[in-house]
Write a protein that holds these residues in place. Structure first.
Motif, PDB file in Angstrom:
ATOM      1  N   PRO A  29       0.832  -1.214   0.000  1.00 54.99           N
ATOM      2  CA  PRO A  29       0.000   0.000   0.000  1.00 54.99           C
ATOM      3  C   PRO A  29       0.865   1.263   0.000  1.00 54.99           C
ATOM      4  CG  PRO A  29       0.043  -1.003   2.171  1.00 54.99           C
ATOM      5  CD  PRO A  29       0.723  -1.972   1.258  1.00 54.99           C
ATOM      6  N   ASN A  30       0.286   2.331  -0.527  1.00 56.46           N
ATOM      7  CA  ASN A  30       0.978   3.616  -0.558  1.00 56.46           C
ATOM      8  C   ASN A  30       1.107   4.208   0.836  1.00 56.46           C
ATOM      9  OD1 ASN A  30       1.251   3.537  -3.336  1.00 56.46           O
ATOM     10  ND2 ASN A  30      -0.589   4.758  -3.719  1.00 56.46           N
ATOM     11  N   LEU A  31       2.141   4.990   1.019  1.00 57.61           N
ATOM     12  CA  LEU A  31       2.293   5.749   2.255  1.00 57.61           C
ATOM     13  C   LEU A  31       1.196   6.792   2.374  1.00 57.61           C
ATOM     14  CD1 LEU A  31       4.118   6.463   4.739  1.00 57.61           C
ATOM     15  CD2 LEU A  31       5.304   8.071   3.233  1.00 57.61           C
ATOM     16  N   GLY A  32       0.778   7.331   1.239  1.00 54.75           N
ATOM     17  CA  GLY A  32      -0.259   8.355   1.204  1.00 54.75           C
ATOM     18  C   GLY A  32       0.163   9.500   0.315  1.00 54.75           C
ATOM     19  N   ASP A  33      -0.462  10.646   0.531  1.00 58.34           N
ATOM     20  CA  ASP A  33      -0.144  11.854  -0.222  1.00 58.34           C
ATOM     21  C   ASP A  33       0.555  12.851   0.704  1.00 58.34           C
ATOM     22  OD1 ASP A  33      -1.460  10.661  -2.324  1.00 58.34           O
ATOM     23  OD2 ASP A  33      -3.327  11.762  -1.990  1.00 58.34           O
ATOM     24  N   ILE A  34       1.462  13.632   0.128  1.00 55.43           N
ATOM     25  CA  ILE A  34       2.216  14.609   0.912  1.00 55.43           C
ATOM     26  C   ILE A  34       2.068  15.978   0.258  1.00 55.43           C
ATOM     27  CG2 ILE A  34       4.511  15.283   1.724  1.00 55.43           C
ATOM     28  CD1 ILE A  34       5.285  12.339   1.686  1.00 55.43           C
ATOM     29  N   GLU A  35       1.823  16.994   1.066  1.00 56.25           N
ATOM     30  CA  GLU A  35       1.669  18.349   0.567  1.00 56.25           C
ATOM     31  C   GLU A  35       2.628  19.275   1.303  1.00 56.25           C
ATOM     32  OE1 GLU A  35      -1.978  21.482  -0.439  1.00 56.25           O
ATOM     33  OE2 GLU A  35      -2.287  19.827   0.971  1.00 56.25           O
ATOM     34  N   LEU A  36       3.466  19.968   0.541  1.00 56.06           N
ATOM     35  CA  LEU A  36       4.387  20.950   1.096  1.00 56.06           C
ATOM     36  C   LEU A  36       3.857  22.323   0.720  1.00 56.06           C
ATOM     37  CD1 LEU A  36       7.115  21.168   2.596  1.00 56.06           C
ATOM     38  CD2 LEU A  36       8.241  21.182   0.363  1.00 56.06           C
ATOM     39  N   VAL A  37       3.409  23.070   1.713  1.00 55.49           N
ATOM     40  CA  VAL A  37       2.689  24.326   1.463  1.00 55.49           C
ATOM     41  C   VAL A  37       3.604  25.517   1.728  1.00 55.49           C
ATOM     42  CG1 VAL A  37       0.683  25.719   2.112  1.00 55.49           C
ATOM     43  CG2 VAL A  37       0.522  23.221   2.104  1.00 55.49           C
ATOM     44  N   GLY A  38       3.587  26.470   0.799  1.00 55.72           N
ATOM     45  CA  GLY A  38       4.318  27.720   0.995  1.00 55.72           C
ATOM     46  C   GLY A  38       5.828  27.563   0.935  1.00 55.72           C
ATOM     47  N   LEU A  39       6.328  26.696   0.074  1.00 55.33           N
ATOM     48  CA  LEU A  39       7.771  26.528  -0.074  1.00 55.33           C
ATOM     49  C   LEU A  39       8.374  27.796  -0.668  1.00 55.33           C
ATOM     50  CD1 LEU A  39      10.319  24.728  -0.064  1.00 55.33           C
ATOM     51  CD2 LEU A  39       9.675  24.010  -2.378  1.00 55.33           C
ATOM     52  N   ASN A  40       9.341  28.373   0.012  1.00 51.73           N
ATOM     53  CA  ASN A  40       9.964  29.615  -0.445  1.00 51.73           C
ATOM     54  C   ASN A  40      11.415  29.349  -0.810  1.00 51.73           C
ATOM     55  OD1 ASN A  40      11.063  32.201  -0.780  1.00 51.73           O
ATOM     56  ND2 ASN A  40       9.706  33.101   0.743  1.00 51.73           N
ATOM     57  N   LEU A  41      11.719  29.387  -2.104  1.00 50.97           N
ATOM     58  CA  LEU A  41      13.081  29.200  -2.601  1.00 50.97           C
ATOM     59  C   LEU A  41      13.609  30.464  -3.271  1.00 50.97           C
ATOM     60  CD1 LEU A  41      12.797  25.621  -4.160  1.00 50.97           C
ATOM     61  CD2 LEU A  41      13.935  26.252  -2.017  1.00 50.97           C
ATOM     62  N   ASN A  42      12.949  31.596  -3.012  1.00 49.51           N
ATOM     63  CA  ASN A  42      13.347  32.832  -3.661  1.00 49.51           C
ATOM     64  C   ASN A  42      14.786  33.190  -3.331  1.00 49.51           C
ATOM     65  OD1 ASN A  42      10.748  32.848  -4.527  1.00 49.51           O
ATOM     66  ND2 ASN A  42      10.076  34.589  -3.297  1.00 49.51           N
ATOM     67  N   ASN A  43      15.488  33.729  -4.348  1.00 53.19           N
ATOM     68  CA  ASN A  43      16.885  34.181  -4.224  1.00 53.19           C
ATOM     69  C   ASN A  43      17.865  33.038  -3.980  1.00 53.19           C
ATOM     70  OD1 ASN A  43      16.062  36.971  -4.450  1.00 53.19           O
ATOM     71  ND2 ASN A  43      15.376  36.845  -2.316  1.00 53.19           N
ATOM     72  N   THR A  44      17.493  31.842  -4.424  1.00 50.55           N
ATOM     73  CA  THR A  44      18.406  30.697  -4.364  1.00 50.55           C
ATOM     74  C   THR A  44      19.318  30.706  -5.596  1.00 50.55           C
ATOM     75  OG1 THR A  44      16.809  29.358  -3.136  1.00 50.55           O
ATOM     76  CG2 THR A  44      18.545  28.178  -4.323  1.00 50.55           C
TER      77      THR A  44
END
Length: 279
Positions: A257-272
């Motif tokens: 079975p799957n582990l499930g679904d994962i959601e990463l909210v508001g990831l900020n990579l600006n100025n990388t």
């Protein structure tokens, strides 16, 4: 002979009128000449290839051995499919300086909606390229390890990027300042444990503006003395960043079975800034 002389005299007499006509063209009508406003190219393709990257000095067999074994990274089944639509190239040459001292070649690339880039699988093998010019090309398939990484397929929405060569008034060699329609979606990604037989797989990975339906990107690519730099000024919403959604995450060989679904909210990579160089 008299006919030739008459023809020559007529040609000489016509020169002033010809010169006037050319001046009028230069002053008022050049914009209508083919090529004056640049060149447009439309590409409808289903490109396919295999890509091999040879690491000619490899990893030392021991600290004192003094010999490196060359390895190869192989990307099988690489494809670009525009789905019957055109990739467009608009090419212009001009000068970005009023003094006429900064010539530039500008290429605007338009990628159509629903373009699918299949990255395929990544395999590892011994390379035949050991660093000598006479070494044969290709790899040794004897101990090749397939499917170390499955990069899957990337579906892009309508995207525009701009390339400038010679001078760069936009500030970057490649500038990507666009909104990607429907964001970016990756399907079939998997990181496999070749020794143990399991892996980490993701059914679908999507990247969107946080709380939105498209993906805003502002990035620049340049080649400096130290390598290639990728500068990410903005990914996602300018204030809230991006949402990354992983559906169908599985740990193992895919039979459980799957582990499930994962959601990463508001990831900020600006100025990388990422720098890529040889080693």
């Amino acid at each position: 002979m008299k006919f030739k002389k008459l023809a020559l005299a007529a040609a000489v007499a016509a020169l002033p009128a010809t010169g006037f006509s050319m001046e009028a063209m230069e002053d008022s009508a050049l914009s209508g000449v083919t090529g004056q406003d640049g060149i447009s190219i439309a590409i409808n393709t289903n490109l396919a290839a295999s890509l091999i990257v040879h690491d000619t000095d490899g990893i030392p067999t021991s600290v004192t051995a003094g010999h490196d074994n060359a390895g190869a990274l192989i990307m099988d089944d690489f494809q670009i499919n525009t789905g019957g639509n055109n990739i467009t190239l608009d090419i212009d040459a001009g000068d970005s300086d009023v003094a006429g001292t900064a010539p530039v070649l500008n290429v605007e690339v338009g990628i159509p909606n629903a373009t699918v880039i299949t990255l395929g699988s990544v395999d590892i093998a011994n390379s035949n390229r050991e660093g000598a010019p006479t070494d044969p090309w290709g790899v040794d398939d004897t101990n090749r390890v397939d499917d170390v990484l499955n990069l899957g397929s990337i579906t892009l929405g309508a995207t525009t990027l701009n390339i400038q060569l010679a001078n760069e008034p936009q500030g970057d060699m490649i500038a990507l300042n666009t909104t990607i329609t429907n964001g970016v979606s990756i399907s079939g990604f998997a990181l496999n444990d070749a020794n143990s037989g399991g892996g980490i797989s993701v059914g679908t990975l999507s990247v969107l503006d946080s709380g939105g339906t498209n993906l805003s990107v502002d990035a620049g690519v340049n080649v400096t003395a130290s390598g290639m730099t990728v500068r990410l000024d903005q990914l996602g919403d300018a204030t809230n960043g991006a949402d990354v959604r992983l559906a169908g995450v599985n740990l193992g060989d895919g039979s459980g079975p799957n582990l499930g679904d994962i959601e990463l909210v508001g990831l900020n990579l600006n100025n990388t800034v990422v720098t890529i160089s040889g080693k």
